[in-house]
Design an enzyme around this catalytic site. Sequence first.
Site, mmCIF file in Angstrom:
data_model
loop_
_atom_site.group_PDB
_atom_site.id
_atom_site.type_symbol
_atom_site.label_atom_id
_atom_site.label_comp_id
_atom_site.label_asym_id
_atom_site.label_seq_id
_atom_site.Cartn_x
_atom_site.Cartn_y
_atom_site.Cartn_z
ATOM 1 N N LYS A 54 24.832 37.103 36.504
ATOM 2 C CA LYS A 54 25.868 36.173 36.060
ATOM 3 C C LYS A 54 25.550 34.753 36.529
ATOM 4 C CE LYS A 54 29.392 39.795 35.928
ATOM 5 N NZ LYS A 54 30.481 40.498 36.638
ATOM 6 N N GLN A 98 33.967 39.855 42.122
ATOM 7 C CA GLN A 98 33.242 41.032 41.661
ATOM 8 C C GLN A 98 33.895 42.306 42.215
ATOM 9 O OE1 GLN A 98 30.546 41.054 39.462
ATOM 10 N NE2 GLN A 98 30.874 43.259 39.487
ATOM 11 N N ASP A 121 38.065 36.579 34.039
ATOM 12 C CA ASP A 121 37.907 38.016 33.760
ATOM 13 C C ASP A 121 39.085 38.564 32.950
ATOM 14 O OD1 ASP A 121 35.517 39.195 34.509
ATOM 15 O OD2 ASP A 121 36.068 39.308 36.630
#
Length: 289
Positions: A54, A98, A121
Amino acid sequence: MTAQLIDGKSLAQDIRDGIGRDVQALEARTGVRPGLAVVLVGDDPASAVYVRNKKKACDTAGLYVADHHLSAETSQAELLTLVDRLNADPKVHGILVQLPLPAHIDGQAVLNAISPGKDVDGFHPYNIGRLVAGDPVFVPCTPKGVIRMIESTGEPLTGKQAVVVGRSNIVGKPVAMLLLHQHATVTMCHSRTKDLPAVCREADILVAAIGKPRFVTGDMVKAGAIVLDVGINRLDDGRLVGDVDFEPVRERAGWISPVPGGVGPMTIAMLLANTLEGAKRAATGEGVA
Ligand code: NDP
């Protein structure tokens, strides 16, 4: 029939190239450079790989990255303090924590603490609510990528029978919601669905988000169906495979996405797209909540 490939890798590359151009244009026009904060707690090897990929994608597209790698012993209070700081940081337009987090941290409490306007997200209850209401702000990256891949086939979704296997909050439920908004008739399946193969065989569009290697077999797929494989499973010999038994399903389906090279690269491209969206909103002073 041999299915046409939905090449997520090349689709993602095109999208990332476009984002790179948009990032430059936004910065030139407004002085705002899109920024993503990436928070990794602990040393889970798979998470470390995801985070590295990412960050690399952000660098290539010209985004600013605020990298926060914290020790596995970090307390929930310390993590929440960092999230608060990132919420207030004008250089940061997206915050990615994460998952999974270490067991002593309440992951939902951390996700709830991220400002909905920086929740790239799309896991905050506010953003989930907006998604369900059909007025999304940030659409979760993997589901957003799945829909873009289905759209890339050029097949109309209206009135199609869609079956989503898997009902997680991060993949199955949002994918089902997005398909519904595209006017598909959606069935959601899970571990207690009766006669799953029969339900899957009804699907014009079949999305597998289960986490079981090669679970969807050729006899579960309708001839000509669009099959999207979200699963990422590592076999004992180290190979990565999806939830779909690729070769036999390819012989029946009309379209199929591979693993690797399918949904995974699209997830990263959508993360960049969401961060760019957040930065554009910040540049125009547009609020979210
Ligand atoms: P979860 O484990 O949260 O959910 C799995 C779902 O599959 C559950 O709803 C479960 O049902 C269902 N399921 C399990 N066994 C069966 C069965 N025998 N029959 C029918 N349904 C079953 O997984 P995620 O949604 O987080 O992830 C799914 C997969 O996608 C994983 O392989 C993951 O690695 C991958 N993934 C890939 C991403 C990408 O970028 N490509 C991003 C995120 C995930 P129940 O609810 O009844 O338990």
